[in-house]
Scaffold this motif. Sequence first.
Motif, PDB file in Angstrom:
ATOM      1  N   VAL A 140       1.899   3.184   1.196  1.00  0.00           N
ATOM      2  CA  VAL A 140       1.495   2.940  -0.188  1.00  0.00           C
ATOM      3  C   VAL A 140       1.942   4.110  -1.048  1.00  0.00           C
ATOM      4  O   VAL A 140       1.405   5.207  -0.945  1.00  0.00           O
ATOM      5  CB  VAL A 140      -0.032   2.762  -0.316  1.00  0.00           C
ATOM      6  CG1 VAL A 140      -0.408   2.474  -1.773  1.00  0.00           C
ATOM      7  CG2 VAL A 140      -0.512   1.634   0.577  1.00  0.00           C
ATOM      8  N   THR A 166       3.636   0.630  -5.194  1.00  0.00           N
ATOM      9  CA  THR A 166       2.831  -0.332  -4.434  1.00  0.00           C
ATOM     10  C   THR A 166       1.367  -0.260  -4.839  1.00  0.00           C
ATOM     11  O   THR A 166       0.680  -1.283  -4.947  1.00  0.00           O
ATOM     12  CB  THR A 166       2.981  -0.060  -2.918  1.00  0.00           C
ATOM     13  OG1 THR A 166       4.355  -0.115  -2.575  1.00  0.00           O
ATOM     14  CG2 THR A 166       2.216  -1.086  -2.103  1.00  0.00           C
ATOM     15  N   ILE A 194       4.736  -6.902  -0.379  1.00  0.00           N
ATOM     16  CA  ILE A 194       4.046  -6.299   0.765  1.00  0.00           C
ATOM     17  C   ILE A 194       4.141  -7.259   1.948  1.00  0.00           C
ATOM     18  O   ILE A 194       3.483  -8.307   1.981  1.00  0.00           O
ATOM     19  CB  ILE A 194       2.577  -5.976   0.439  1.00  0.00           C
ATOM     20  CG1 ILE A 194       2.504  -4.986  -0.719  1.00  0.00           C
ATOM     21  CG2 ILE A 194       1.879  -5.405   1.670  1.00  0.00           C
ATOM     22  CD1 ILE A 194       1.113  -4.503  -1.031  1.00  0.00           C
ATOM     23  N   ARG A 240       4.290  -3.870   6.677  1.00  0.00           N
ATOM     24  CA  ARG A 240       3.706  -2.816   5.850  1.00  0.00           C
ATOM     25  C   ARG A 240       2.179  -2.892   5.881  1.00  0.00           C
ATOM     26  O   ARG A 240       1.503  -1.864   5.876  1.00  0.00           O
ATOM     27  CB  ARG A 240       4.216  -2.915   4.416  1.00  0.00           C
ATOM     28  CG  ARG A 240       3.600  -1.870   3.506  1.00  0.00           C
ATOM     29  CD  ARG A 240       4.248  -1.800   2.155  1.00  0.00           C
ATOM     30  NE  ARG A 240       5.600  -1.271   2.239  1.00  0.00           N
ATOM     31  CZ  ARG A 240       6.295  -0.888   1.178  1.00  0.00           C
ATOM     32  NH1 ARG A 240       5.782  -0.978  -0.025  1.00  0.00           N
ATOM     33  NH2 ARG A 240       7.524  -0.417   1.320  1.00  0.00           N
TER      34      ARG A 240
END
Length: 738
Positions: A102, A106, A135, A139
Motif C-alpha cells: 500500500v 493505493t 488491487i 496484492r
Amino acid sequence: MSETPAQGKYEQLYGVVERLTFHSSDTGYTVARLKAPSDRDLVTIVGSFPNIQAGQTLQMEGFWRSHPKFGDQFQVMQYEETKPATLTGLEKYLGSGLIKGVGPVTAKRIVAHFGLDTLDVIENQIDRLSEVPGIAKKRIEMIQSTWEEQKSIKDVMVFLQGHGVSTTYAVKIFKQYRNESIAIVTENPYRLATDIYGIGFFTADAIAQNVGFAPDCEFRARAGILHSLSAAGEDGHCYLPQPELVESTVKLLSHGEYAANVDRILDLTNQMAISDEIVMQGYQGEFICYRPSFYHTEQNLADRLNQLLNRRVEIDMERVKSWIDRFTKKHEIDLSPLQRQAVELAASSPVMVLTGGPGTGKSFSTRTIVALWKAMGKTILLGSPTGRAAQRLKEMTGQEAKTIHRLLEFDPSTMGFKHDRDYPLEAQSIVIDEASMLDLFLANSLIKAVPLDAQLLLVGDTDQLPSVGPGNVLMDLINSGKVPVVRLTEVFRQAQASQIVQNAHRINQGYFPKLEKISDHPKSDCLWLEMEQPEDAVQGICDIVEHLLPNLGFNPRQDVQVLAPMTRGDVGTRNLNQVLQNLINPSHVQKGEIKRGGMTLRVGDRIIQQGNDYNREVFNGDLGVISQIDLEEQEVTVMFGDRAVTYDSADLNEITLAWAVSVHKSQGSEYPVVIFPIYTQHFMMLSRNLVYTGLTRAKKLAIVVGNKKSIGMAVKQVKDRDRYTFLSHRLTHISDGT
C-alpha cells in the motif's frame, strides 16, 4: 531567525501532518504543514518532534506567533499522536510505508472506496479490497500478511514511539528482537547500539533516558567505554591507550550537572578486561585497550602474513631476466631500473608491495608483472577494494578483475566470506590494487584466503588518505621491514605534461600547487577559482557545472564529481548535494521522487552506498543511479553498473545523494572532472594527503575552488598517518620469534 518577542496564550490545535518542510534528526526541530479541520488552508507548525511523519494525526498545545518573513506559525509545546480519524489521516496512515503493498496512490483509492470504514474492512473483511480498482488477489495477500505483522508489532511500536524512537528505528528493533523488544529495551537499551545497524550510543542513550535509566548506571558506563573504542575505530585507530580511553569515556558520559568519575571508569575498564569485554595488553609501560574483534583480527592478520612471508619461491631468475628482455624488446618499451627491480622481485617474493605516486608507472609495472606470471603459467586473480578500481585494473591488464568482496564471495547465510583459511582462493598469483584502502578487517579477510603457496602483490599509493576503516595496513607492512617493497619515484615524460600529476608531487613535498586561473579556454588540466567565502563558492561551483564544463565538452551528469572534505557547512556534501541535485536533476514528479529523512530522492539521481549491504551485494562507497521509484510499494531501484538493486523504505538510510561526496568516499575512484572546494571551515579535516587524494581523483580536469589560506593550511598539515595500530610491531616480533 528573528521572531516577535510576544508570546500568545496557550491554545489547542488538532490536525493531520500533510508534509514536512524541515526536520532535524539530530535535534528533532521541525517545521511542518498541517491540515486542521477548521482551516481551509494548511497551517505551519513549529516545534521539537523526535519522530514525525506525514499522515500522523496530532493533538497539540502551544501558541500562535507571527514570523516577519514566514507569517503565522503555531509553536508546539507538547503533543500526542491520535489514531487517524479523518479521511486524509487514513490515507496518510495507510500510505506511510508501514504496510507493504500500500503506497500513497493505493491508500487514496482504498479510503475513497470505504471511507471511515477502511480500517474495519482491512481488519475483518480484507477480501473486499478486491472491490478497489487495481488491487489484485496477490496484492491483497501481501497486504494481509503485512497487516498481521503490523498488528503484532503495534504494542511494540506504541511503546517505542512513546519513548522517542522513530518509526524507522522501531521497525529495525522489532525485526531484531521480535516480541522481546519491550523487555530488552526496558532491561538494557544500550544493547541496541551493539545489535542494530544505525543505532549508535547516542540514540540508545536517549532511549535509556526516556525509559528512566540514571546517567551513572553501569550499563551506560560500559556502553560508553565500548563506544569510545568504536569511535576511535571510526577515526582509524585499532586500539586506544588506557588513559586516552578513560579520558574520552569520561567526556562522553559527562552531561549537564553529571560528571563521570575518572577512577570509576578506570576501574571499569579493568573489570571489562577481566570479563573479556575488552582486551588489554601491556606496551611501553602502559596498557593499550582493544575491542576483542580488533585485537584478534590484528593478531590473526600478523600471524597469516608471517606464514606467507616465510615461504621461499623457487624460480630461475636468469630465465625471468631473459623474459623481461624479450618482452620489452617485442613491445618496444623501456623499464626504469626501479620498474625492472619490481618485476624481478615480484617473480621471487611470496608477498610484495609496489608503491609510488601518480605518473611513476605503477600501472605499467603491474601490467608487466601480470604478463610475466601469465608467461610462467600461473593462475592469476586480480582484485581491488572498489568496483571502479577493479574496472581500471581489468582495463590495464586485459584480465578479469573483481572487488575484494566479490573475489572472496560473501555468503549472506553465514554473514561471512566463503573463501577463507579452509577454503582459499584458487590462484597461484594475486594482485590487489589500491591497497592503501585496505582496512584491518578487509585485509584480514583477504590475507587468510590467500593460499600458502601463492604469491601476493599489493599495489598502492601510501601518500593517499589511509583506509576509511581502522588500521593503516599498507603503511604498516612497509614500516615493518619484513615485506619486500619497491617505491617508484621517477615521473615519466608523458605524465609530466599533466599539471594534476605535477601538483600532486608538489603537494606531497609540501609546496603550494601551481594552478591556472579559471577561464573559458584553459591551457592547464588543473584550474583555480578563487572565492574567499564559502557561500560564494556554492554559486561558483554551480556556474562551473552549468556553463563552463558543458562548453568544454563535459557532461555534468556523467563526467563531473564534486569532492568535499566534510559533510557540514556551505561547501559540505549535504548542502552541495541539495544545490547540485536541483541544478542537474531538478524536480520531475512525473518521473518519480520520494522523500526520506529530509532528503528527496529522484529518478536520475546519483547516489552512494553508505555501508556494506551483503544481502544486496552493495558495498560502502559504491556509486549508482536511481532508475525507478515505485510509490505504491515505497521502493527505490538503483543501477550499480548493469546491476539493478531495490531498496524498500526501511533501508533508504543506506543510500544518500552523491552529486557531492567526501574525499574519503572517493578513494579508489577516478572521474573525468573533479571540482574540489577547500575552505578553513573544513580545518578539522584539512591535510596534505587529503588534498593530494582529492586532486589525483581527476583524470582530465581538476578545478580547485577556495582561497589560498585554506590550501596553504592543508598542504602544511601532515596528519591521518598516525593511527594507533600494532600490526607493524606484531609482524616484526613474530618474524623475530619474540
